[in-house]
Design a protein around this motif. Structure first.
Motif, PDB file in Angstrom:
ATOM      1  N   ASN A  45       1.086  -0.815  -0.245  1.00 45.95           N
ATOM      2  CA  ASN A  45       0.008  -0.179  -0.013  1.00 45.95           C
ATOM      3  C   ASN A  45       1.220   1.065  -0.176  1.00 45.95           C
ATOM      4  OD1 ASN A  45       0.665   1.024   2.350  1.00 45.95           O
ATOM      5  ND2 ASN A  45      -0.644  -0.768   3.419  1.00 45.95           N
ATOM      6  N   SER A  46       0.355   2.058  -0.306  1.00 43.53           N
ATOM      7  CA  SER A  46       1.102   3.581  -0.655  1.00 43.53           C
ATOM      8  C   SER A  46       2.289   3.823   0.851  1.00 43.53           C
ATOM      9  CB  SER A  46       0.017   5.015  -0.481  1.00 43.53           C
ATOM     10  OG  SER A  46      -0.171   5.106  -2.405  1.00 43.53           O
ATOM     11  N   ASP A  47       1.245   3.352   2.781  1.00 44.39           N
ATOM     12  CA  ASP A  47       2.385   3.720   3.862  1.00 44.39           C
ATOM     13  C   ASP A  47       3.156   3.049   3.138  1.00 44.39           C
ATOM     14  OD1 ASP A  47       0.364   5.396   4.541  1.00 44.39           O
ATOM     15  OD2 ASP A  47      -0.615   3.858   6.086  1.00 44.39           O
TER      16      ASP A  47
ATOM     17  N   TYR B  64      -4.483   8.776  -2.260  1.00 44.66           N
ATOM     18  CA  TYR B  64      -4.155   8.548  -1.408  1.00 44.66           C
ATOM     19  C   TYR B  64      -2.958   6.962  -1.625  1.00 44.66           C
ATOM     20  CZ  TYR B  64      -0.517   7.855   2.830  1.00 44.66           C
ATOM     21  OH  TYR B  64       0.297   7.596   3.897  1.00 44.66           O
ATOM     22  N   TRP B  65      -4.005   6.535  -1.831  1.00 45.41           N
ATOM     23  CA  TRP B  65      -4.094   4.886  -1.819  1.00 45.41           C
ATOM     24  C   TRP B  65      -3.656   4.417  -3.015  1.00 45.41           C
ATOM     25  CZ3 TRP B  65      -2.356   3.009   2.883  1.00 45.41           C
ATOM     26  CH2 TRP B  65      -3.052   3.483   3.396  1.00 45.41           C
TER      27      TRP B  65
ATOM     28  N   ARG C 240       2.290   4.067  -3.885  1.00 46.54           N
ATOM     29  CA  ARG C 240       3.268   2.569  -4.671  1.00 46.54           C
ATOM     30  C   ARG C 240       2.482   2.210  -6.409  1.00 46.54           C
ATOM     31  NH1 ARG C 240      -1.435  -2.653  -3.637  1.00 46.54           N
ATOM     32  NH2 ARG C 240      -3.282  -0.801  -5.200  1.00 46.54           N
TER      33      ARG C 240
END
Length: 541
Positions: free
Chosen positions: A47-49, A452-453, A457
């Motif tokens: 994921n993007s985190d 964001y997600w 990524r």
């Protein structure tokens, strides 16, 4: 996991493995091998985190950045990015390469918890603990393998601190001052990396003071402080430069208090015990716990109390014994108190009630206390099967055996279900993300807006060939962790838009483009729609 005593064979020195250590080694290798396969297939899904940590590792490898905290934050340390940076520099960005240091940390965690459990408890019990921790459904392996900050590295650090404490108390550590200095360094690194570990750092520090309190008045104390300062130096440096209100404590306090009104204690305790504890120990699938899986959450505080009582009684019985013998119940009590404080700090927050599934990850550090929590059950079960207790003891031992068997069976079943049925969804989502990245990398556009997600990524998957700026669902600026990306997309003359098909952002963008000839998406890839209008759509300007 081997016994440190060597045995000579044909002129060569080899470590001697007794049967419990050999079993623990085989179970540990199975756990590492299982996670290696998951790592190679990028399961759990990225994921993007996680991509933000990966992009930081890329920037570190290229010498562009030296981040102290996660981009856009001032309280989550970047040790995981620094660990991954050498591998990223050699191979380029990829999810398996990014996660390999986490796999190594998991292997170190298994080794250290086996060593500590063997010293505190019993060899076969240590093998049993390793076997439980070798299992892993999605919630557990996500905390162990994904690069999202803190937990994979702080757990080995705490275990090594406690092993140092036991060794110092028993007199088996030769370079005592250096060991104390290493203890301080580990405390500093762990405090910089993830503040969730603070309860365990506190109890480990108290155990060290108990073990070597006289030595700390002198060079050992100075080395302890020096090690801590070196470990926490990145955080100190960043906070000294931070403007008012942007220091770690202020930011963390703001994040912790903006979750809304505080639900009743009953709801927070229910979310923490009945959802959080079973999820953190691998007893439930990632989408929540059924009633039959919540039993361990109800039993957990009882086990904490019983473990604490047994540790205190063992300490009192060892009153005339050596400090090394008394260190065992002291460290066991430290693990119990660390778990209790961690659980208490979690149920004090609204998140325990409002979003227990998403936030059960904050209890993953409870795995550190698994040996201390389960030890009373093991003692009762062994006494029952050896026939050294009366009727009440046999009944208690039978119940303890049933609990240990149920814990093992439930964890095994949930792990098998995840490995056989839960991996497919992750692989499908990962394939769609790669298809999107490949399409944009090959044919553009190379500056896009997305949610964001999607954004970070996408940037990581394309090795920064495609740059993405984050928008919220109403097409207003979103959480852009790394502002240079936002600025680059903002300067683009003709940015694209990457949105999930049918999402609020997709519908909003279609409305804005309704009367224009370029309203149709350029392409649809893996559930995403890519728009590339002739003139930018930036309603926030």
């Amino acid at each position: 996991m081997s016994n440190p005593d060597p045995e000579q064979h044909r002129g060569r020195w080899r470590p001697r493995l007794d049967r419990p250590a050999l079993v623990a080694l085989l179970l540990g290798l199975a756990g590492v091998g299982y996670r290696l396969v998951l790592t190679l297939y990028t399961v759990p899904v990225s994921n993007s985190d996680e991509a933000t940590f990966g992009l930081a590792a890329l920037h570190i490898a290229q010498g562009r950045e030296r981040p102290v905290f996660l981009y856009g934050q001032h309280y989550m340390g970047m040790l995981e990015s620094y660990l991954a940076a050498p591998l990223v520099a050699l191979t380029g960005p990829s999810w398996p390469v990014l996660r390999l240091p986490m796999l190594a940390l998991y292997a170190v965690f298994l080794y250290l918890i086996h060593r500590l459990t063997r010293r505190l408890c019993a060899p076969w019990f240590a093998a049993f603990v390793v076997g439980l921790l070798a299992l892993g459904p999605e919630r557990v392996v996500r905390d162990q393998l994904t690069v999202v900050g803190g937990r994979p590295e702080v757990k080995p650090a705490v275990l090594l601190m406690l092993l140092i404490t036991v060794g110092l108390a028993a007199g088996t550590v030769h370079h005592r001052r250096l060991a104390v200095g290493l203890f301080g360094l580990l405390v500093g690194l762990a405090a910089w990396s993830d503040w969730l570990i603070l309860p365990y750092l506190a109890v480990a520090g108290l155990a060290l003071v108990w073990a070597v309190r006289r030595e700390l008045v002198g060079w050992s104390g100075l080395l302890l402080v020096a090690g801590f300062v070196v470990g926490v130096a990145p955080m100190i440096y960043d906070n000294l430069r931070a403007p008012p209100g942007a220091d770690s404590l202020s930011v963390f306090r703001e994040v912790s208090t903006k979750a809304g009104p505080l639900p009743p204690w009953s709801e927070r305790i229910r979310g923490g015990l009945l959802e959080g504890v079973p999820l953190a120990h691998g007893l439930c699938p990632v989408d929540g716990c059924g009633r039959w899986q919540q039993w361990f959450g109800l039993l957990y505080p009882v086990l904490l109390v019983v473990a604490a009582v047994l540790a205190v009684l063992a300490y009192r019985r060892a009153a005339g014994a050596s400090r090394g013998e008394r260190a065992r119940p002291v460290v066991q009590l430290a693990l119990v108190v660390g778990a209790a404080l961690t659980l208490l700090s979690y149920v004090r927050t609204p998140l325990a009630a409002t979003s227990p599934l998403d936030n059960a990850r904050y209890l993953s550090v409870l795995q550190l206390s698994l040996p201390a929590v389960l030890w009373p059950l093991w003692v009762a079960a062994v006494a029952c099967w050896r026939g050294t207790v009366g009727a009440l003891g046999r009944l208690t031992g039978a119940l303890a055996t049933a609990v240990l068997a149920a814990l093992t069976a439930t964890t095994l079943v949930i792990t098998v279900l995840f490995a056989t049925t839960g991996v497919g969804a992750s692989r499908t989502e990962e394939r769609h993300a790669r298809e999107l990245a490949g399409a944009l990398r090959a044919n553009g556009p190379h500056e896009v807006y997305g949610d964001y997600w999607t954004c970070n990524r996408l940037i990581f998957n394309t090795d920064e060939t495609v740059i993405c700026g984050v928008l919220d669902g109403d097409l207003s600026p979103g959480q852009n962790r790394y502002l240079p990306y936002w600025r680059q997309v903002g300067r683009a003359e003709r940015p694209g838009y990457v949105v999930e098909a049918g999402s609020p952002m997709d519908r909003r963008l279609r409305r804005l483009l309704a009367d224009r000839p370029d309203a149709a998406p350029v392409r649809e890839v893996g559930g995403y729609r890519v728009y590339h209008p002739d003139t930018p759509v930036r309603p926030w300007r």
